[in-house]
Scaffold this motif. Structure first.
Motif, PDB file in Angstrom:
ATOM      1  N   SER A 281       0.845  -1.197   0.000  1.00 45.60           N
ATOM      2  CA  SER A 281       0.000   0.000   0.000  1.00 45.60           C
ATOM      3  C   SER A 281       0.881   1.247   0.000  1.00 45.60           C
ATOM      4  CB  SER A 281      -0.924   0.019   1.225  1.00 45.60           C
ATOM      5  OG  SER A 281      -0.158   0.062   2.414  1.00 45.60           O
ATOM      6  N   THR A 282       0.346   2.302  -0.570  1.00 48.06           N
ATOM      7  CA  THR A 282       1.059   3.574  -0.666  1.00 48.06           C
ATOM      8  C   THR A 282       0.093   4.698  -0.314  1.00 48.06           C
ATOM      9  OG1 THR A 282       2.443   2.673  -2.439  1.00 48.06           O
ATOM     10  CG2 THR A 282       2.442   5.058  -2.149  1.00 48.06           C
ATOM     11  N   SER A 283       0.538   5.621   0.533  1.00 50.58           N
ATOM     12  CA  SER A 283      -0.299   6.750   0.945  1.00 50.58           C
ATOM     13  C   SER A 283       0.188   8.031   0.280  1.00 50.58           C
ATOM     14  CB  SER A 283      -0.270   6.914   2.471  1.00 50.58           C
ATOM     15  OG  SER A 283      -0.779   5.756   3.112  1.00 50.58           O
ATOM     16  N   ARG A 343      -6.800   7.459  -6.587  1.00 51.01           N
ATOM     17  CA  ARG A 343      -6.880   6.313  -5.706  1.00 51.01           C
ATOM     18  C   ARG A 343      -7.164   5.049  -6.502  1.00 51.01           C
ATOM     19  NH1 ARG A 343     -11.340   8.325  -1.542  1.00 51.01           N
ATOM     20  NH2 ARG A 343     -12.257   8.929  -3.572  1.00 51.01           N
ATOM     21  N   VAL A 364      -3.045   2.498  -3.708  1.00 49.94           N
ATOM     22  CA  VAL A 364      -2.777   3.909  -3.413  1.00 49.94           C
ATOM     23  C   VAL A 364      -3.986   4.516  -2.720  1.00 49.94           C
ATOM     24  CG1 VAL A 364      -2.296   6.173  -4.394  1.00 49.94           C
ATOM     25  CG2 VAL A 364      -1.144   4.160  -5.303  1.00 49.94           C
ATOM     26  N   ARG A 365      -3.725   5.121  -1.562  1.00 49.14           N
ATOM     27  CA  ARG A 365      -4.771   5.817  -0.809  1.00 49.14           C
ATOM     28  C   ARG A 365      -4.410   7.304  -0.763  1.00 49.14           C
ATOM     29  NH1 ARG A 365      -4.056   0.841   1.550  1.00 49.14           N
ATOM     30  NH2 ARG A 365      -5.977  -0.343   1.949  1.00 49.14           N
ATOM     31  N   VAL A 366      -5.341   8.152  -1.147  1.00 50.28           N
ATOM     32  CA  VAL A 366      -5.125   9.597  -1.189  1.00 50.28           C
ATOM     33  C   VAL A 366      -5.878  10.236  -0.026  1.00 50.28           C
ATOM     34  CG1 VAL A 366      -5.336  11.697  -2.553  1.00 50.28           C
ATOM     35  CG2 VAL A 366      -4.869   9.521  -3.689  1.00 50.28           C
ATOM     36  N   LYS A 367      -5.166  10.985   0.786  1.00 53.47           N
ATOM     37  CA  LYS A 367      -5.755  11.657   1.942  1.00 53.47           C
ATOM     38  C   LYS A 367      -6.075  13.111   1.613  1.00 53.47           C
ATOM     39  CE  LYS A 367      -3.023   8.828   5.138  1.00 53.47           C
ATOM     40  NZ  LYS A 367      -2.035   8.870   6.247  1.00 53.47           N
TER      41      LYS A 367
END
Length: 428
Positions: A281-283, A343, A364-367
């Protein structure tokens, strides 16, 4: 005043008088000025014994002595007139050549001093110390021959590989002879397994019984036998403890005794299977730059392709950039100005020229930009609620204590003096 000083002061006057006397007494034509001056000077010095007895340094005076400034300049630029001057300046190994101080043939210059050079196998600190032998360098603090040269009787000699037989293009089966390399079952290549004990390359000859010789090449260069590369039987090459850099194209070249001009060769490509690694996973933060690095192993260097979902990512697509990472082209995917729609799953696909393929996927998670603020606000809310609970509890507890205090004081009030007086009055 000394005699020599007096004579020096009077000598110009005496010379001019002598010249005037000779010109008046002689009727011969006047000779050129240069000749007249020389002759007159000689006659005058002979005519005055006092002048002829003077030493040359008394006639020339202090101006004939060399200037100290001139001497210092000559020492600074290395000029010289004798070997002794060079020895005093640069040591015993220096000499004067063409009015310049130079170091001898077995010496080198360091910090303005001539030091003795070293021979092969002697300890050293830099390659300039090994100038006694041509093509010698300082390796591991010892004077040794440069790459491509070997030490033969303390002389660095160029290593010349053995001449290879002429390669004549032929069909795979010539005169009943067939050469078959030990390829892998699924393709015309050989797999190099890292951390294995050895890699064996073999070219098997079948057909007519003839004598032959075999030479092995790596990338068209002869392979000398050493601790890691051994030729056996003689059509077998064994590589001890193979490394990733050993992956290359190897060639077995056969020369047959029945035809001196004919030879055969077969190529054996050696490859390291591809391997890829990518975080699960990548933030990322909205509006910032995101980089995904795909760690790739394998030889020859594989090609890399990126997918977003099922769609291939091309470098020319706006915010996406495919960059080199650890000498592998396109191994890093960079997204400029990350957005919420970025994302999802990204896949790194790696394959080589021998159809060896593998892949890895990251989520990929985008905050949100204010994502870091929400935890702080949550903590503040928790503190506020906790403070409110404590305040309410304290107020209730104080009220209860006051009520209990009033209840405890009622019997006591019955025993007070005033209460007794009231009782007496009632009796009256």
């Amino acid at each position: 005043m000394s005699r020599s000083s007096l004579l020096l002061l009077l000598s110009p006057l005496l010379l001019s008088c002598c010249v005037a006397a000779q010109q008046n007494s002689s009727s011969a034509p006047v000779v050129p000025p240069a000749t007249t001056t020389t002759t007159t000077t000689t006659t005058t010095l002979a005519s005055f014994p006092a002048l002829s007895t003077l030493k040359p340094d008394e006639l020339t005076g202090p101006a004939a002595q060399p200037s100290p400034v001139t001497t210092a300049a000559a020492a600074a630029d290395g000029s010289c007139s004798a070997d002794a001057q060079c020895v005093a300046r640069r040591g015993q190994l220096s000499s004067c050549v063409d009015a310049v101080c130079v170091c001898g043939p077995r010496a080198y210059e360091k910090s303005g001093e001539c030091l003795p050079s070293k021979d092969l196998n002697e300890p050293c600190e830099s390659s300039e110390e090994c100038q006694n032998t041509k093509h010698a360098v300082c390796t591991s603090s010892v004077c040794s021959c440069d790459v491509g040269y070997t030490n033969e009787n303390n002389v660095c000699t160029l290593v010349i590989p053995p001449p290879m037989p002429a390669i004549v293009p032929m069909n795979r089966d010539v005169s009943g002879i067939t050469i078959k390399p030990n390829f892998e079952p699924d393709g015309a290549y050989k797999v190099l397994k890292l951390k294995s004990e050895e890699l064996v390359l073999e070219c098997t000859v079948t057909g007519a019984s003839v004598n032959y010789t075999v030479a092995w090449l790596k990338n068209k260069t002869a392979i000398p036998d050493n601790e890691r590369f051994k030729t056996v039987q003689p059509n077998k090459l064994v590589i001890k403890k193979p490394e990733e850099n050993d992956a290359d194209t190897y060639t077995c070249v056969f020369s047959f005794s029945n035809n001196a001009t004919a030879s055969r060769q077969e190529d054996i490509p050696v490859m390291v299977p591809v391997y890829v690694r990518l975080p699960a996973s990548t933030s990322a933060v909205e509006g910032e730059k995101l980089q995904m690095k795909c760690t790739v192993f394998g030889r020859p260097i594989p090609t890399v392709e990126w997918l977003f979902g099922n769609n291939s990512i091309k470098e020319e697509k706006g915010r996406y950039q495919l960059l080199e990472y650890e000498n592998v082209p396109n191994a890093m995917l960079q997204i400029d100005d990350t957005k919420m729609e970025d994302r999802g799953e990204y896949t790194c696909i790696v394959r080589n020229m021998y159809s060896n393929e593998t892949s890895a996927t990251t989520m990929v998670r985008v905050k949100d930009k204010l994502a870091a603020l929400w935890p702080f606000l949550g903590i503040c809310a928790e503190v506020f609620v906790l403070c409110a609970i404590i305040l309410i509890y304290e107020k209730k507890r104080n009220k209860t204590e006051l009520e209990e205090s009033d209840t405890d004081q009622s019997p006591e009030q019955k025993n007070t003096p005033d209460h007794g007086k009231d009782s007496v009055r009632q009796r009256k």
